[in-house]
Design a protein around this motif. Structure first.
Motif, mmCIF file in Angstrom:
data_model
loop_
_atom_site.group_PDB
_atom_site.id
_atom_site.type_symbol
_atom_site.label_atom_id
_atom_site.label_comp_id
_atom_site.label_asym_id
_atom_site.label_seq_id
_atom_site.Cartn_x
_atom_site.Cartn_y
_atom_site.Cartn_z
ATOM 1 N N GLU A 10 -17.638 -22.022 -35.367
ATOM 2 C CA GLU A 10 -16.935 -20.750 -35.514
ATOM 3 C C GLU A 10 -16.159 -20.704 -36.834
ATOM 4 O OE1 GLU A 10 -17.166 -18.248 -33.418
ATOM 5 O OE2 GLU A 10 -18.534 -19.411 -32.171
ATOM 6 N N ASP A 11 -16.051 -19.519 -37.396
ATOM 7 C CA ASP A 11 -15.293 -19.353 -38.637
ATOM 8 C C ASP A 11 -13.790 -19.471 -38.386
ATOM 9 O OD1 ASP A 11 -17.623 -18.924 -39.945
ATOM 10 O OD2 ASP A 11 -17.463 -16.732 -39.992
ATOM 11 N N LEU A 12 -13.388 -19.105 -37.180
ATOM 12 C CA LEU A 12 -11.956 -19.133 -36.854
ATOM 13 C C LEU A 12 -11.714 -20.099 -35.707
ATOM 14 C CD1 LEU A 12 -11.394 -15.275 -36.954
ATOM 15 C CD2 LEU A 12 -10.692 -16.921 -38.704
ATOM 16 N N THR A 13 -10.549 -20.713 -35.741
ATOM 17 C CA THR A 13 -10.207 -21.635 -34.677
ATOM 18 C C THR A 13 -8.851 -21.217 -34.095
ATOM 19 O OG1 THR A 13 -9.881 -23.949 -34.122
ATOM 20 C CG2 THR A 13 -9.145 -23.269 -36.277
ATOM 21 N N THR A 14 -8.687 -21.455 -32.815
ATOM 22 C CA THR A 14 -7.464 -21.025 -32.135
ATOM 23 C C THR A 14 -6.652 -22.242 -31.714
ATOM 24 O OG1 THR A 14 -8.674 -19.133 -31.281
ATOM 25 C CG2 THR A 14 -6.560 -19.615 -30.258
ATOM 26 N N ASP A 15 -5.355 -22.186 -32.019
ATOM 27 C CA ASP A 15 -4.474 -23.274 -31.604
ATOM 28 C C ASP A 15 -3.165 -22.654 -31.112
ATOM 29 O OD1 ASP A 15 -3.675 -25.959 -31.305
ATOM 30 O OD2 ASP A 15 -2.514 -25.800 -33.180
ATOM 31 N N LYS A 16 -2.856 -22.855 -29.850
ATOM 32 C CA LYS A 16 -1.628 -22.303 -29.248
ATOM 33 C C LYS A 16 -1.513 -20.809 -29.540
ATOM 34 C CE LYS A 16 0.710 -26.715 -29.725
ATOM 35 N NZ LYS A 16 1.644 -27.494 -30.528
ATOM 36 N N ASP A 17 -2.558 -20.103 -29.259
ATOM 37 C CA ASP A 17 -2.627 -18.649 -29.404
ATOM 38 C C ASP A 17 -2.578 -18.167 -30.849
ATOM 39 O OD1 ASP A 17 -2.848 -18.383 -26.703
ATOM 40 O OD2 ASP A 17 -0.677 -18.192 -26.393
ATOM 41 N N PHE A 18 -2.518 -19.066 -31.771
ATOM 42 C CA PHE A 18 -2.611 -18.654 -33.177
ATOM 43 C C PHE A 18 -4.041 -18.849 -33.646
ATOM 44 C CE2 PHE A 18 1.903 -19.547 -32.816
ATOM 45 C CZ PHE A 18 2.459 -18.470 -33.504
ATOM 46 N N VAL A 19 -4.465 -17.894 -34.420
ATOM 47 C CA VAL A 19 -5.833 -17.986 -34.938
ATOM 48 C C VAL A 19 -5.769 -18.410 -36.403
ATOM 49 C CG1 VAL A 19 -7.946 -16.705 -35.445
ATOM 50 C CG2 VAL A 19 -6.676 -16.238 -33.352
ATOM 51 N N TYR A 20 -6.520 -19.465 -36.698
ATOM 52 C CA TYR A 20 -6.570 -19.971 -38.064
ATOM 53 C C TYR A 20 -8.012 -19.968 -38.537
ATOM 54 C CZ TYR A 20 -2.009 -21.989 -36.926
ATOM 55 O OH TYR A 20 -0.723 -22.164 -36.560
ATOM 56 N N PRO A 21 -8.194 -19.867 -39.820
ATOM 57 C CA PRO A 21 -9.560 -20.057 -40.312
ATOM 58 C C PRO A 21 -9.962 -21.532 -40.176
ATOM 59 C CG PRO A 21 -8.049 -19.800 -42.156
ATOM 60 C CD PRO A 21 -7.244 -19.573 -40.908
ATOM 61 N N SER A 22 -11.168 -21.748 -39.767
ATOM 62 C CA SER A 22 -11.664 -23.141 -39.681
ATOM 63 C C SER A 22 -11.781 -23.723 -41.087
ATOM 64 C CB SER A 22 -13.033 -23.166 -39.012
ATOM 65 O OG SER A 22 -12.961 -22.680 -37.713
ATOM 66 N N PHE A 23 -11.514 -24.987 -41.189
ATOM 67 C CA PHE A 23 -11.645 -25.613 -42.507
ATOM 68 C C PHE A 23 -13.096 -26.017 -42.757
ATOM 69 C CE2 PHE A 23 -11.730 -29.528 -45.101
ATOM 70 C CZ PHE A 23 -11.287 -28.975 -46.288
ATOM 71 N N TYR A 24 -13.647 -26.879 -41.920
ATOM 72 C CA TYR A 24 -14.984 -27.448 -42.188
ATOM 73 C C TYR A 24 -16.082 -26.384 -42.128
ATOM 74 C CZ TYR A 24 -12.339 -31.674 -41.380
ATOM 75 O OH TYR A 24 -11.400 -32.643 -41.455
ATOM 76 N N ASN A 25 -15.989 -25.509 -41.114
ATOM 77 C CA ASN A 25 -17.101 -24.580 -40.895
ATOM 78 C C ASN A 25 -17.239 -23.541 -41.998
ATOM 79 O OD1 ASN A 25 -17.447 -25.964 -38.558
ATOM 80 N ND2 ASN A 25 -16.350 -24.478 -37.297
ATOM 81 N N ASN A 26 -16.208 -23.398 -42.809
ATOM 82 C CA ASN A 26 -16.286 -22.410 -43.884
ATOM 83 C C ASN A 26 -16.516 -23.030 -45.265
ATOM 84 O OD1 ASN A 26 -15.828 -20.002 -42.284
ATOM 85 N ND2 ASN A 26 -13.821 -20.903 -41.906
ATOM 86 N N LEU A 27 -16.685 -24.327 -45.269
ATOM 87 C CA LEU A 27 -17.153 -24.951 -46.514
ATOM 88 C C LEU A 27 -18.620 -24.568 -46.681
ATOM 89 C CD1 LEU A 27 -15.485 -28.430 -45.991
ATOM 90 C CD2 LEU A 27 -14.985 -26.891 -47.890
ATOM 91 N N GLU A 28 -19.004 -24.337 -47.918
ATOM 92 C CA GLU A 28 -20.330 -23.775 -48.133
ATOM 93 C C GLU A 28 -21.445 -24.707 -47.646
ATOM 94 O OE1 GLU A 28 -21.717 -23.369 -52.158
ATOM 95 O OE2 GLU A 28 -22.432 -21.354 -51.718
#
Lengths: 324, 204
Positions: free
Chosen positions: B15-33
């Protein structure tokens, strides 16, 4: 003298008939179920050839080629090595099932099945007087068996890697074993005493022959052919060593007391060499064994056991010729 | 024994986004080209169908991109790992098709270190009630497993070429991102040296 004339004849024959210098395809293929054959053995007169074909052994007449006999029911796995007694009375076979089977060559019946090996049998030989049976296995063991008294004489454990070849000297007084430990051991047949150890190969020893008294020729995975002088067994020495290609040399045989040598390697390259000339041929299939047809009255003939083309027999004159 | 060296290219899956404690963050690894890497490996045949060995690999990835997010722009990731491996392969033969061809599947657990460099701080990091200096680099322990399937072709008795496809699963925990695992796929090409031939080719 006669021998020298024969060798010279080989040289002249090729020179006077330039057509023979062409690469030829005129060889005979023996009909076998498998195209992977690990050993071959001519009868002493060269009239017939025995071929281990998977679990069975086929015997063909050579001229004309016809199936004479089939030995079945002795093995339940691939046969790797066979030998026929000098008087063609018995045939011995050994292989992956660790069984040594002694056959009556005439009736095709099993005389004896020996189970003293506990590993894959890689090489078998019968002494010229039919008294001894020599065999080696993948568990580093060499066994000397008394065929006359049906008793095991000696279990030899001097090697530290697979036994690849065993052979009796021409007079039967000695026998030798070659191994993956790069060494060749020579023993006294009478008491199985270790007489000498030959160390010169840098990789597995694959084949050993006694071309004449006091000499051994060996080949191995180091691509070397080494001629040893064993006239003084206290101090055996290398007379000559040379390379053939860059692959494992899996087959050698001598003709005319070693005046002509057949060499073959795992790449399928074959060379028949004498002091005057050299014949070469490329089968493009791994060669497992090469043997001169004994007592050939015309030109030399070799039989070749291969992985991929079964067993073929060809006249040396149909190979590529080069004078030296 | 075979020694091999491989170059590979691959990409991250997830997934492009990851959720942690109801906060949504952009994923780091999955958005590397994507990533490129090098691997070396030594394999010893223990029976005709099985080889065991150990290898090491380095992975490099950069060019982080996700729509309007700028969190990890300019970030790069390096991963160094050791990989014990178990390879099932066809039996070596000296004839026909099989004399040159190697077909294999390989399972390789891996243990390594991942280093992440970012250009702008993403999180405020507290320690003992104080802000730490903006953290732009982190090294974290990682472990996972890779599964390869591929084929090799022996050009000579000593030298061959190989190609394989691999899927990897990594667990990682860095203070610079919220991703806790990532999945990769990669395509490897390489060469291998056969240091010892199959001496028992007649009867293995």
């Amino acid at each position: 003298m006669i021998r020298r004339l024969l060798i010279f004849q080989l040289f002249l024959f090729a020179l006077l008939q330039p057509g023979l210098a062409q690469k030829g395809k005129n060889y005979t293929v023996f009909q076998t179920d498998s195209n992977i054959i690990y050993d071959i053995c001519f009868t002493s007169k060269g009239a017939a050839i025995a071929i281990p074909d998977q679990h069975n052994i086929k015997v063909y007449s050579v001229d004309p080629v016809a199936l004479l006999a089939e030995f079945t029911g002795g093995h339940n796995s691939q046969i790797l090595s066979i030998d026929i007694a000098g008087d063609s009375s018995i045939l011995v076979s050994g292989g992956k099932d660790s069984l040594l089977v002694v056959w009556d060559f005439v009736t095709k019946r099993i005389i004896n099945t020996l189970n003293h090996h506990h590993a894959i049998i890689t090489s078998v030989k019968i002494s010229l007087d039919n008294r001894f049976l020599l065999s080696g296995d993948s568990n580093n063991k060499v066994y000397l068996y008394d065929l006359a008294n049906r008793s095991l004489i000696k279990e030899i454990s001097d090697h530290t890697n697979d036994i690849t070849t065993v052979v009796f000297s021409n007079d039967g007084k000695m026998f030798a074993s070659g191994s993956g430990d790069k060494l060749i051991h020579i023993y006294n047949t009478a008491d199985s005493e270790l007489l000498a150890t030959l160390s010169g190969h840098r990789n597995w020893v694959r084949e050993i022959i006694f071309p004449c008294d006091n000499q051994i020729i060996s080949s191995g995975d180091d691509s070397k052919i080494i001629t040893w002088d064993i006239s003084n067994l206290q101090r055996p020495r290398i007379l000559n060593q040379r390379r053939f290609g860059r692959s494992w040399i899996t087959g050698i045989d001598a003709y005319q007391d070693g005046e002509v040598l057949a060499v073959a390697n795992v790449k399928g390259r074959i060379r028949i060499e004498s002091a005057f000339s050299e014949y070469t041929f490329n089968l493009n299939r791994p060669v497992n064994k090469i043997a001169f047809k004994p007592h050939e009255s015309a030109f030399m003939v070799v039989a070749i056991a291969t992985s991929g083309k079964g067993v073929i027999m060809m006249n040396v004159s149909s190979m590529n010729f080069r004078s030296l | 024994m075979n020694l091999s060296a491989e170059y590979f290219e691959g990409k991250f899956h997830g997934e492009d986004l990851t959720t942690d404690k109801d906060f949504v963050y952009p994923s780091f690894y999955n958005n590397l080209e994507g990533f490129t890497g090098l691997a070396i490996k030594a394999l010893m045949k223990t029976n005709p169908y099985l080889s065991l060995g150990i290898g090491a690999e380095a992975i490099m990835a950069n060019n982080w991109q996700l729509d309007d997010y700028l969190h990890y722009d300019g970030a790069e990731m390096k991963l160094l790992s050791v990989t014990p491996c178990l390879r099932l392969h066809n039996r070596y033969k000296t004839h026909n098709f099989h004399d040159r061809t190697l077909i294999f599947i390989e399972l390789a657990p891996m243990l390594g270190v991942v280093q992440i460099n970012i250009e702008e701080p993403v999180f405020d990091i507290f320690q003992d009630g104080n802000f730490l200096e903006p953290l732009l680099q982190d090294r974290a322990f990682t472990y996972g497993v890779k599964c390869h399937t591929g084929a090799g072709y022996a050009l000579t008795q000593l030298l061959g070429i190989s190609a394989s496809y691999a899927i990897g699963y990594y667990k990682v925990s860095s203070v610079l991102n919220n991703d806790r695992n990532f999945v990769t796929s990669q395509f490897n090409v390489g060469i291998y040296l056969k240091l010892m031939g199959d001496k028992r080719y007649k009867y293995q």
